[in-house]
Design an enzyme around this catalytic site. Structure first.
Site, PDB file in Angstrom:
ATOM      1  N   GLU A  15      86.680  44.891 -62.258  1.00 17.81           N
ATOM      2  CA  GLU A  15      87.712  44.901 -61.229  1.00 17.81           C
ATOM      3  C   GLU A  15      87.760  43.586 -60.450  1.00 17.81           C
ATOM      4  O   GLU A  15      88.828  43.081 -60.132  1.00 17.81           O
ATOM      5  CB  GLU A  15      87.453  46.079 -60.272  1.00 17.81           C
ATOM      6  CG  GLU A  15      88.412  46.132 -59.112  1.00 17.81           C
ATOM      7  CD  GLU A  15      89.183  47.433 -59.068  1.00 17.81           C
ATOM      8  OE1 GLU A  15      88.562  48.477 -59.330  1.00 17.81           O
ATOM      9  OE2 GLU A  15      90.391  47.402 -58.776  1.00 17.81           O
ATOM     10  N   ASP A  16      86.616  43.019 -60.162  1.00 15.93           N
ATOM     11  CA  ASP A  16      86.572  41.895 -59.213  1.00 15.93           C
ATOM     12  C   ASP A  16      86.188  40.547 -59.798  1.00 15.93           C
ATOM     13  O   ASP A  16      86.051  39.580 -59.052  1.00 15.93           O
ATOM     14  CB  ASP A  16      85.572  42.213 -58.077  1.00 15.93           C
ATOM     15  CG  ASP A  16      85.977  43.451 -57.290  1.00 15.93           C
ATOM     16  OD1 ASP A  16      87.185  43.740 -57.259  1.00 15.93           O
ATOM     17  OD2 ASP A  16      85.096  44.113 -56.720  1.00 15.93           O
TER      18      ASP A  16
END
Ligand code: MN
Length: 488
Positions: free
Chosen positions: A75-76
């Site tokens: 996600e990051d």
């Protein structure tokens, strides 16, 4: 929090984790999150480490701990799920994928409430470990919540109280439930948090001496009777759980009997009953407070014997007696079962949780849209029992067809007796309406109400509600309602 802390936790809990693989995952996550700083000022990797460490503390298996380290990577960071799959295999990748999907949850009041639950259930039904990683992730997020803007703090904390903690509770993971609740409590109800904290502090101080004395006397007596004591310790009641109890008792602390508790762990079930007898021969038990959760476990499989006794100076202490296995299960619930197993996934889920999860899993195989899902959630998944929520986020399990009156009596006899109306999902509803899974139920009471309405007997579903209404019924009314041969 460093990598060696994580290693130490793994060692302490004797987990079978490949140290080399663990170090690889740590290096991978550290490199991926390089340069990222959390709002709390810590490097991002701290969050990954704390999450993995919590999972190791819960004695989860290797793939779960690895997934804990890697959970925010896709996600990051520029690294993808495929990178994780290639380096750490399908199982770890699948767990990380599950958490990434859950990460997109946004809680926006009652409208999104069931939708949120749905996502949790879906994740749970494919692999329960996903949810446990999410709990560990959330716990650290709560611990660093002060860095966030206030509106966000409240949203995250509230979601924790309403969704995460009840599910942790339903899965029997007592340590996580209490940790999540107490970390969220101070953001949602700051004043009440202060009040309850100081209340516990004062009371614990007052009880230190008598608790020690009771402990000593009990241990002595058990020894004399040849009952081996595996462990004996005081337990602290969760702050949020005390707060909720106080609410139900109009803030009357004298009505709370389990504020101070002594836990006794003994080897066998027969030792439990023997220890209970010994405790009662030493200390006068309080009437009606002896609970046998061994013969009749709670819905989340909690087992223990509970009794409340008077100490020398009349102080009240609860004694909880259990075996090591019961203690383990009460603290770690469904998580207690991974350490003994070698295969991952939901196949390890013990029989007592299986029904619940299996029903969710069954549904999961059918692909359908949201509306279709909600319908099936209500019709299939919780066919024989429903699963509703109190305004405080507690999960209440009731038989299918239950009404707000069944709910009210389940919470407390007084709430049933004084019920005058109900709110379901924030809307007024009649007292005889059938509740559905996922409903948020609030009972409106009138303290001047004298007692239940005997007509309620026509629609209540639970035996306990029926019993309590009948108990209240005056004999002549009672005879009019029920033909003589049926009277018990
Ligand atoms: Mn995270």
């Amino acid at each position: 929090m460093t990598f060696s802390t994580l290693l130490a936790t793994i060692k302490k809990n004797k987990l079978k984790v490949d140290a080399e693989l663990l170090e690889l995952a740590y290096g991978f996550a550290k490199e991926a999150h390089h340069g990222q700083i959390r709002l709390s000022g810590e490097p991002y990797i701290t969050h990954s480490l704390v999450t993995a460490n919590t999972l190791a503390g819960l004695r989860m298996d290797e793939p779960t701990i690895l997934a804990g380290l890697l959970h925010d990577v896709p996600e990051d960071t520029p690294r993808t799920l495929n990178d994780i799959r290639e380096n750490f295999g399908e199982e770890v990748a699948m767990l990380v994928e599950g958490i990434t999907k859950l990460g997109k949850l946004k809680y926006r009041g009652i409208d999104r409430y069931i939708e949120n639950l749905r996502k949790m259930f879906v994740a749970m039904s494919s692999d329960i470990r996903t949810i446990i990683i999410k709990f560990a992730d959330r716990l650290h997020n709560l611990e660093t919540l002060s860095a966030l803007p206030q509106r966000k703090q409240i949203r995250i904390a509230q979601e924790t109280l309403e969704i995460y903690a009840p599910i942790a509770h339903r899965l029997g993971i007592g340590v996580l439930r209490t940790a999540l609740e107490d970390a969220a409590f101070k953001y949602v109800f700051p004043k009440e948090y202060e009040r309850v904290t100081s209340l516990i502090e004062v009371r614990s101080k007052q009880y230190t001496e008598s608790l020690a004395r009771v402990k000593e006397r009990l241990m002595e007596a058990l020894r004399r009777n040849n009952i081996h004591v595996v462990d004996c310790h005081g337990r602290n009641k969760g702050l949020y759980s005390l707060y909720k109890k106080l609410l139900y008792h109009n803030n009357d602390i004298s009505q709370i009997y389990d504020l101070i508790a002594l836990r006794v762990v003994v080897p066998t079930i027969s030792d439990c009953y023997a220890a209970l007898g010994i405790a009662h021969s030493l200390l006068k038990p309080l009437k009606g407070r002896i609970k046998d959760y061994i013969a009749q476990p709670k819905p989340n499989q909690y087992r223990s014997l509970h009794t409340t006794v008077f100490c020398d100076l009349g102080e009240i202490v609860e004694i909880q007696i259990r075996t090591s296995e019961m203690h383990e299960e009460a603290e770690y619930g469904i998580a207690a079962h991974w350490q003994y197993s070698t295969i991952g996934s939901n196949r390890n889920i013990p029989a007592e949780f299986a029904d619940w999860i299996e029903e969710l899993a069954k549904w999961h195989k059918h692909k359908s849209d949201t509306k279709e899902y909600l319908k099936s959630l209500k019709l299939e998944v919780f066919q024989n029992r429903i699963f509703v929520f109190t305004p405080d986020g507690d999960v209440i399990e009731l038989p299918d067809g239950s009404t707000p009156i069944d709910f009210a009596y389940h919470i407390h006899t007084d709430i049933g007796n004084k019920a005058v109306g109900a709110k379901i999902n924030d809307e007024m509803a009649p007292l005889d309406v059938e509740l559905k899974s996922g409903d948020l139920v609030e009972i409106i009471t009138d303290k001047n109400r004298k007692g239940p309405n005997y007509d309620w007997l026509k629609f209540v579903k639970t035996r306990s509600a029926r019993g309590k209404i009948r108990q209240y019924a005056k004999p002549h009314l009672w005879q009019r309602l029920t033909p003589w041969p049926l009277r018990k």
